[in-house]
Structure formats: C-alpha cells, structure tokens
Design a protein around this motif. Structure first.
Motif, PDB file in Angstrom:
ATOM      1  N   GLY A 102       0.608  -1.095   0.365  1.00  0.00           N
ATOM      2  CA  GLY A 102      -0.291  -0.294   0.120  1.00  0.00           C
ATOM      3  C   GLY A 102       0.927   1.478   0.014  1.00  0.00           C
ATOM      4  O   GLY A 102       0.105   2.155  -0.636  1.00  0.00           O
ATOM      5  N   HIS A 103       2.108   1.496   1.033  1.00  0.00           N
ATOM      6  CA  HIS A 103       2.930   2.060   0.788  1.00  0.00           C
ATOM      7  C   HIS A 103       4.113   2.471  -0.360  1.00  0.00           C
ATOM      8  O   HIS A 103       4.216   3.429  -1.019  1.00  0.00           O
ATOM      9  CB  HIS A 103       3.586   2.303   2.546  1.00  0.00           C
ATOM     10  CG  HIS A 103       5.057   3.289   2.254  1.00  0.00           C
ATOM     11  ND1 HIS A 103       4.771   4.361   2.402  1.00  0.00           N
ATOM     12  CD2 HIS A 103       6.459   3.166   1.578  1.00  0.00           C
ATOM     13  CE1 HIS A 103       5.674   4.911   2.256  1.00  0.00           C
ATOM     14  NE2 HIS A 103       6.602   4.519   2.118  1.00  0.00           N
ATOM     15  N   MET A 104       3.243   1.910  -0.930  1.00  0.00           N
ATOM     16  CA  MET A 104       4.573   1.613  -2.196  1.00  0.00           C
ATOM     17  C   MET A 104       3.584   2.341  -3.748  1.00  0.00           C
ATOM     18  O   MET A 104       4.235   3.123  -4.392  1.00  0.00           O
ATOM     19  CB  MET A 104       5.530  -0.022  -2.991  1.00  0.00           C
ATOM     20  CG  MET A 104       5.638  -0.075  -4.377  1.00  0.00           C
ATOM     21  SD  MET A 104       6.099  -1.616  -4.700  1.00  0.00           S
ATOM     22  CE  MET A 104       4.026  -2.052  -5.591  1.00  0.00           C
ATOM     23  N   LEU A 105       2.612   1.526  -3.328  1.00  0.00           N
ATOM     24  CA  LEU A 105       1.708   1.723  -4.020  1.00  0.00           C
ATOM     25  C   LEU A 105       0.852   4.240  -4.428  1.00  0.00           C
ATOM     26  O   LEU A 105       1.222   4.505  -5.323  1.00  0.00           O
ATOM     27  CB  LEU A 105      -0.123   1.527  -3.806  1.00  0.00           C
ATOM     28  CG  LEU A 105       0.469   0.018  -4.523  1.00  0.00           C
ATOM     29  CD1 LEU A 105      -1.382  -0.567  -3.822  1.00  0.00           C
ATOM     30  CD2 LEU A 105       0.207   0.012  -5.886  1.00  0.00           C
ATOM     31  N   LEU A 106       1.351   4.151  -3.205  1.00  0.00           N
ATOM     32  CA  LEU A 106       0.937   5.435  -3.013  1.00  0.00           C
ATOM     33  C   LEU A 106       2.181   6.273  -3.307  1.00  0.00           C
ATOM     34  O   LEU A 106       1.822   7.356  -4.313  1.00  0.00           O
ATOM     35  CB  LEU A 106       0.833   6.121  -1.004  1.00  0.00           C
ATOM     36  CG  LEU A 106      -0.934   5.629  -0.977  1.00  0.00           C
ATOM     37  CD1 LEU A 106      -0.950   5.387   0.339  1.00  0.00           C
ATOM     38  CD2 LEU A 106      -2.389   6.436  -1.789  1.00  0.00           C
ATOM     39  N   LYS A 107       3.262   5.789  -2.925  1.00  0.00           N
ATOM     40  CA  LYS A 107       4.850   6.558  -3.455  1.00  0.00           C
ATOM     41  C   LYS A 107       4.431   6.398  -5.013  1.00  0.00           C
ATOM     42  O   LYS A 107       5.425   7.228  -5.658  1.00  0.00           O
ATOM     43  CB  LYS A 107       6.094   5.648  -2.947  1.00  0.00           C
ATOM     44  CG  LYS A 107       5.696   6.656  -1.177  1.00  0.00           C
ATOM     45  CD  LYS A 107       5.734   7.528  -0.899  1.00  0.00           C
ATOM     46  CE  LYS A 107       6.011   8.142   0.143  1.00  0.00           C
ATOM     47  NZ  LYS A 107       5.938   9.318   0.390  1.00  0.00           N
ATOM     48  N   SER A 108       3.810   4.846  -5.131  1.00  0.00           N
ATOM     49  CA  SER A 108       4.278   4.940  -6.949  1.00  0.00           C
ATOM     50  C   SER A 108       3.251   6.369  -7.852  1.00  0.00           C
ATOM     51  O   SER A 108       3.983   7.060  -8.670  1.00  0.00           O
ATOM     52  CB  SER A 108       3.764   3.919  -7.671  1.00  0.00           C
ATOM     53  OG  SER A 108       4.789   2.920  -6.930  1.00  0.00           O
ATOM     54  N   ALA A 109       2.208   6.254  -6.976  1.00  0.00           N
ATOM     55  CA  ALA A 109       1.188   7.163  -7.741  1.00  0.00           C
ATOM     56  C   ALA A 109       1.908   8.673  -7.213  1.00  0.00           C
ATOM     57  O   ALA A 109       1.732  10.046  -8.221  1.00  0.00           O
ATOM     58  CB  ALA A 109      -0.282   7.892  -7.040  1.00  0.00           C
ATOM     59  N   GLU A 110       2.447   8.738  -6.206  1.00  0.00           N
ATOM     60  CA  GLU A 110       2.876  10.125  -6.512  1.00  0.00           C
ATOM     61  C   GLU A 110       3.419  10.651  -7.377  1.00  0.00           C
ATOM     62  O   GLU A 110       4.431  12.266  -7.852  1.00  0.00           O
ATOM     63  CB  GLU A 110       3.303  10.948  -4.818  1.00  0.00           C
ATOM     64  CG  GLU A 110       2.369  10.221  -2.991  1.00  0.00           C
ATOM     65  CD  GLU A 110       3.508  10.482  -2.333  1.00  0.00           C
ATOM     66  OE1 GLU A 110       4.299  10.762  -1.909  1.00  0.00           O
ATOM     67  OE2 GLU A 110       2.128  10.129  -1.415  1.00  0.00           O
TER      68      GLU A 110
END
Length: 832
Positions: free
Chosen positions: A425-433
C-alpha cells in the motif's frame, strides 16, 4: 432445498431461544451437520433481526462462494438476491440481499467503514477453529462494537473442531450449543510412507491402488502447489483407469479451476482432486468417497528478528487430520489412507497453532491503529499477539510513514484503504505520487500472487509482462520465457483493481516507466541490499542474503529483495530488482543518514576516524573525519586497550615495579587502589582517560609515561607511604640497597647474600609491619642456600648447618661462629 434430516435442525429451536435472550453464543457442530447453510437461513426471520442483514464470515474465498450458492439454491434463487457474497475482486449482492457471506478482509473493511455495523443484526464466524489472523482481528473488532455501540448485535461463533472454553470466556460466558454431525463410517488405513520414498510417487501409488479397489472420487491432501503438480505428473505416468481425470485445488488457482474441482464428476467419470488444506472444511466436494492424506501442510512462519516469512512444511494436528478424514464420509461410507503410522498419530498436536502467534502483524497493527487503538492489547483476544512481533510491526509501519508515535497518520489511513499489505500500500501511494501508478499497481499485483513465470529472480521481465498485459499487449517484449497465462490474467485484473483504488490520489496522470527497484524500495526499505560479491548481499536490516545461482542481478551494486527464503546463514533471494544508488539518494533520503564514527580497528590495530553515509546496516560511503572530538578519540583508544591489552602502552621496568608495589599495598590495605592489569583495564576511564586527550596515533599513546599515570592514582599521603611501606629497595647491614621483588604480592622477596645480613637479628617487615619479607639467602656465587621469613630462627637453628656447607665450598670467605656479632660484608672478608 436443504434436507430436513441434517443434524443441525435438532438444535435450531434452542439456538433461536438463546438469541432471544442472549447476544452471543458458541456453536460446535461436527462436519456434515449443516451449520454453514442452515443456520443463517434459520435466523433470517427472527424478530430481533428487524430486517437487518446477517453477515457470515468464511475463511476462504471458495468456501464463501460455495456457501452462498448452496443457500441461494435452497431458497430457489440466484446468488445476489437474498443471499450474496463479497470476496476479493468478486462481489455478488443486490438491493434485496439479507445474508452476505464475506471473507475476513472484507469484514474488516466493513467495520472500519461503519464501526457500528448499522445494517447488520448478526455476525457469524464460521469455521473459527482455523484461527486465521483476520478471524481473530474481526472477532476482536466486533466484540468492541457490541460492547460500546451495539449491545443488541448478535454474535455467533461456529466451528466443527473447537476448544470452546476460551471462546466462551472471551464472549463473556456465552452459551454453548452442540450438534452431532452427519458422517458415514470411514475406514481408516495407516500406510506409513518409507523415509526414502519421494512423497509424490508414494501418494500416486496409493491413489492408483484406491481407484482399483473402491468406487467414487479421491481427494488427496498435499502440503502445497509444488507437490500437487509433481503428484499429478506421477499419477499420469502410472496411467489412469478409463474415465478418470485429475483436478487441482489450491488458493492461487482461478475461481474457474477451483469450481471445476468442486463440481460433481460427469456421469461415468471419476476425478482425483489434489488439494492443499483449502478442502479441509466448509466445503463439500461432490462425489468424494476416498481420502489420501499426506499428513502435511505448509504454513508461513514470520521472524520478527529478520522481518521475513519462511515457509515451513509441518505435520497436521489431530483435529485437522480428523477434518480431512471426514471428507470421505460426507455422502456415504468411505475410506481414508493416512500416510503415517498409528504411533506417529498419537504424537500429533491436538490442534493447530493460531496464525496470530506466528504471523506478520503489520496488517493487524495498522488496522487496530485505524480502529483507534494505540496498542493492540486494548482489544480482546483469545491469544494475545506476541510482543516482539508487535514491536517489529510498529517499527515497520513507522518507517512506512503509516504510524507516528503509535498513532495512525493520514498516509496510514490511505494505505489501510487499499486492498494490499501495508508494504505494498505504501509503495502504491509513493508510485502514484511520482506518477508511476500503473507500474506500481502491476508490481503490487504481481507480488500478491504466486509467481506465474518460470525464470530467475529478476522481477523486471515479470513486471514488463504484466504491464504489457495491462496495456493490451501492444508492446514488443524480448522475453520468451514460459508464463502461466491464466494466473497472469488474474494478476492483470488485480492490477486494474488496485489502479482504480489509486484514482483519487493520481487524478489520472501517469508518467509511464520507472525503475522497478526504486518502486520496490518503498515497499521493502529493510531489504535494500548492497553487494558483497559472488551474488551475496547485505540488507539494510543487517540480514545477509544471496542469489540462488548465476544471475545477471549479481552484477548490481544494489538491489531490493521482494521475496527471500529466510533460512540458513544467508537467506535465498527469490525475487528482486536492481536499484541505483542515485535513485535511493534522490527518492529515499529519509532512509539515509550520515554518521561520524571514531572507533578502534582491531584488524589494523589502530583508531579510525571516519564519516559514514549509511542506509541502515549498509555503509554507502566512507570519508575521512578530519577533526574528531578529543573525547571520542580517547574512548576509541580505550577500546583498543581493552582489545589488545595494556601492552599497547610503553612499560618500563620501573613502571612495572611501581604497579606491583601498588598491587601489594592494595592486597594488604583496602584503602589503596586496585592496579593489577585486569583492574586497570576495567577502570581505564579513571586513571588513563584524563591523560588520553589529544592522542591521535599509536606513537602518541606509547609516549605516555605509565609510571606517572600510576602515581596519578595515588594521593600525596599514599605516595609517601608507598616509599615507606613498600620500598623499591631495602638497605641491609652490609650497606647494600637490595631491590625487593613484589611479583607475588602476598610474599615480597628480598634476594641477598647471606654474608650481607650478619648482625641483622629480625626479618624486615612491610605494609605497615604486617608482611614479613621472604628472604632468599644466597651463596657468594648468588645461588640460593636457604629461604626464610624468620631470620632469627634461621640464625639459631639452620645457620650452622649452612655454614658447614658454605665453608667447604668457599673456604676463603668469612664464616663466623656468631653471625649476630659478626661484621656484615659484601666482600670475601670484612675490611679490617
């Protein structure tokens, strides 16, 4: 329609009466009783439900869909009308749905969205004996909802094999209802597998034997997908009877394949279902009359020390073995082959270990923090989660920016809303940012499933394939490695699902391609590794890992390990991707720190002063530390002395003698400082540290005057007393100053020629008169002739015998008859 002869019908009236007066109950019903499909329907029209929904929790997707289908069929409806289900990426409910069969993660999301569960009048936990992490969490949350918000909410815990007392206690002494099952006689045959026999070939042999002796279908329990595929190959090499075929059943299979394993065999055909423990309970596989049980299961064991899971193949419990055996008697008499001995069966554990005691608790800690509990121990548990695993989970979530001082952050709330482990989940949000939501979604989906590819550890070609599939296969790829197409399709579907969940964050923008390793580093900051050569890496967590074989990845200075088999001195990397140091410096500055270090280098025998750029346990760069603080330098030299010993200092003969004199005084007088080597090493800060400021090299250290340092340990009065009570020399009657040897602090020695003591009546005494000197009396040739601590007795008793011997050997020397009246001399004869 459901059959009214099912045993569960016998207790339905008691169950209804219980819920008219109680809000909680425990129902233990043997396999085949019908609890899963009958109980929810029986409670549907109870007045206390008041038109609200019943939510029933099933631990597995296949069981949830199957239970919903059987209840809908009993009502003469389709799934999605009165009865529906919600599982990951598959939902069938409608406006009229009153019974929702959900998997555990779905219940948690429902509770987090509506802590009061306003639409529900009852929550049922089915097959609770499996004690999954989410079941324990779901029960803890529902109990708090019932206690604080909805005392009228009904709670029913159901199981086939459950030690009811702990659950009843947790539910405040809830009533216990019990129902017998409806199983037919099952013949149990113990067929111990020889140690040398491969499991898959031995299982295949038993399957073929059963098919030739009995009618019906066969269910085979194996520990994992690997053994299932190998057993299938072994069975096919032996040849099957006409009309027989093999079906596989395990969690990573598509729903279509799972359904094919569960559905009845076509007329005139027989099936062999090769399954993991997924088929133990809550699932009736039509046509099964025979079971072959390997007695093994595979389960993940989490290590809080390394932050990694390892898969262990373990023996099943007695309860699980009985569940498996019961599969053969659901529809008629059956046979069960157990591939172990009766003696081994007696040694099996009674029940399996709850997942909460051995699992990665990061998802649980994030959910409890989102719930509002700063500490998971605030909730009610049958088995409290272990402290070390909770601490490791909290530390990880702090690193993932999900928690701050134990409280959930806004970022943590967004992570919790995604259908993924907090790491992903953290990776998904950082990827999106960063504008790489599409690629991040593909990577997360890939890591959530069994690996569909058949080549090395490099994640990059896998990610390319999934990403290309997401784009409709428009890109030209070099890789021609074999791929499980159906599994790839499910991963692609999950990628779309995750990407849809990111839309509020990304707003539709996507920059395209990023470094696979960089994205992985957001999920696994503790598994960033630096090469140690030959395919070996040191992870930022401090764990050593290695690549299993020759891989291009081994040329990478840095990589991120997404999957590691945590066993042995170095864990084995299963999936990883390279990452550049520059990417880490630019995008992961929070992981990188600069530390100044002044330390003793034991190998070089010197103090080092360096500035180090570190990523956890990894030293990325090391630079000279030009002007380290003097106190740190001095402390480093202290460490060197403890490592190498006091011989690093320059010890003169007089310094060693001084040390021995002080040791002598300390042994006899408690008010004196301890000065033996071990005492000096233990108290370096007291006597050496004040004088070690400014020392930068070994030569500087050797310039220290040890004698002065030792004298610095004494007061002025002690220095005066030392010369008086532990002198370096004693003046004897001949006028000679003879050195005292303090090597033995209990008995100082004065070695002196006998003739020089003529006229001395008593032994000299030291240490405030407490210790007589041990006199080594020497011949004119400096050879010992007598040792004594009582000179007066020597003159009276032993002198005359010694005189005879010495006079014979040294006739020119002076040997008086009365040594106390004779003149002492250091010559052959006294001067006239």
């Amino acid at each position: 329609m459901l059959k009214k002869e099912l045993p569960i019908y016998q207790i339905l009236s008691e169950l209804k009466d219980t819920f008219r007066n109680q809000s909680s109950a425990v129902l233990v019903a043997e396999p085949g009783a019908g609890k899963t499909t009958v109980v929810p329907l029986a409670l549907l029209e109870e007045p206390w439900l008041a038109g609200r929904k019943i939510i029933m929790l099933e631990p597995r997707r296949l069981a949830a869909r199957s239970a919903a289908a059987r209840m809908a069929e009993a009502l003469g409806e389709k799934v999605g009308q009165t009865v529906g289900y919600r599982v990951h990426m598959d939902t069938k409910i409608g406006p009229s749905t009153r019974i929702e069969v959900v998997t555990e993660g779905i219940l948690t999301r429902m509770l987090q969205g509506d802590p009061a569960l306003e639409e529900a009048g009852a929550v049922i936990f089915d097959e609770f004996h499996e004690r999954s992490l989410h079941a324990d969490l779901g029960l803890a949350l529902v109990l708090q909802t019932q206690s604080l918000l909805r005392p009228e909410l009904r709670l029913l815990v159901m199981s086939a094999t459950l030690e009811a007392a702990p659950v009843r206690h947790l539910l405040g002494g809830a009533p216990l209802l019990e129902s017998s099952g409806r199983t037919y006689p099952v013949e149990t045959v113990y067929v111990p597998k020889p140690k040398a026999a491969p499991l898959e070939s031995f299982v295949a042999e038993q399957v073929v034997r059963l098919l030739s002796r009995h009618e019906g279908d066969v269910l085979v329990f194996l520990p994992g997908a690997r053994e299932i595929h190998r057993t299938e190959a072994e069975i096919m090499t032996r040849g099957l009877p006409s009309g027989a075929y093999v079906r596989k059943l395990y969690g990573a299979l598509s729903l279509k394949d799972q359904d094919q394993a569960v559905h009845p065999s076509p007329a005139g055909q027989r099936k062999i279902v090769l399954s993991t423990s997924i088929a133990e309970s809550s699932l009736t596989i039509e046509g099964i009359t025979m079971v072959v049980d390997s007695g093994l299961r595979r389960e993940p064991v989490f290590s809080p020390r390394t932050g990694m899971n390892r898969l262990e193949t373990v023996k099943v419990s007695k309860a699980a073995a009985d569940q498996r055996r019961g599969r053969a008697g659901r529809l008629g008499p059956g046979t069960c082959y157990r591939l172990w001995s009766m003696e081994e069966h007696g040694g099996l554990a009674e029940a399996g270990r709850p997942e909460i005691l051995s699992a990665d608790l990061a998802p649980l800690v994030l959910e409890t923090a989102l719930w509002g509990a700063e500490d998971a121990s605030e909730l009610a548990w049958i088995d409290p989660p272990p402290g070390p695993a909770l601490r490791q989970a909290s530390e990880l979530l702090e690193r993932l920016e999900c928690l701050r001082e134990g409280k959930i952050t806004e970022h943590g709330k967004r992570v919790a809303s995604l259908a993924a482990h907090p790491r992903l989940g953290h990776m998904l949000l950082k990827s999106a940012e960063l504008g790489y939501a599409g690629q991040g979604s593909c990577l997360a989906a890939l890591l959530q499933e069994r690996d569909p590819f058949k080549y090395g550890a490099d994640l990059r070609p896998r990610l390319e394939k999934v990403w290309d599939n997401l784009a409709g296969g428009t890109r030209k790829l070099d890789s021609k490695a074999p791929v499980d197409g159906e599994l790839l399709g499910r991963i692609t579907q999950n990628s779309r699902h995750l990407l849809a969940g990111l839309q509020p964050v990304i707003g539709g923008r996507d920059r395209g391609s990023a470094s696979c390793g960089l994205l992985l580093s957001f999920a696994y900051p503790d598994r960033i590794g630096r090469s140690r050569g030959e395919g070996r890496y040191l992870l930022s967590s401090g764990r050593g890992v290695r690549l299993a074989g020759e891989e291009l990845l081994s040329r990478s200075d840095y990589l991120v390990a997404a999957s590691v088999e945590d066993a042995g001195a170095d864990g084995t990397i299963r999936l990883a991707a390279p990452v550049e140091e520059q990417e880490l410096t630019e995008h992961q500055p929070g992981l990188i720190s600069e530390q100044a270090a002044v330390y003793w280098d034991s190998a070089a025998g010197a103090v080092r002063a360096r500035k180090m750029v570190r990523l956890g346990a990894i030293v990325m760069k090391e630079l000279p530390y030009e002007r380290p603080p003097q106190d740190q330098m001095a402390e480093a030299w202290m460490a060197g002395l403890r490592d190498r010993g006091l011989e690093l200092l320059t010890w003169t003969k007089s310094a060693r003698q001084l040390q021995k004199r002080i040791v002598f005084m300390h042994r006899k007088l408690n008010d004196w400082p301890a000065a033996a080597d071990e005492d000096l090493l233990a108290n370096l800060e007291d006597w050496l540290l004040p004088y070690a400021q400014g020392i930068r090299s070994l030569s500087d250290l050797k310039k220290l005057q040890v004698e002065s340092l030792l004298l610095g340990m004494l007061s002025w009065e002690q220095r005066q007393e030392l010369d008086r009570e532990a002198p370096t020399h004693i003046r004897v009657p001949s006028g000679s100053n003879i050195p005292v040897d303090y090597s033995n602090p209990d008995a100082p020695v004065l070695s002196v020629r006998l003739q020089e003591l003529f006229g001395m009546s008593a032994t000299p005494r030291l240490g405030r008169g407490r210790v007589p000197v041990v006199l080594h009396l020497l011949s004119p040739a400096q050879r010992p002739v007598q040792v004594t601590s009582d000179l007066a007795s020597f003159w009276k008793e032993a002198y005359f015998e010694v005189k005879k011997d010495l006079k014979g050997r040294y006739p020119k020397h002076y040997w008086p008859d009365d040594p106390l009246q004779a003149a002492p001399t250091s010559r052959v004869r006294p001067r006239k």
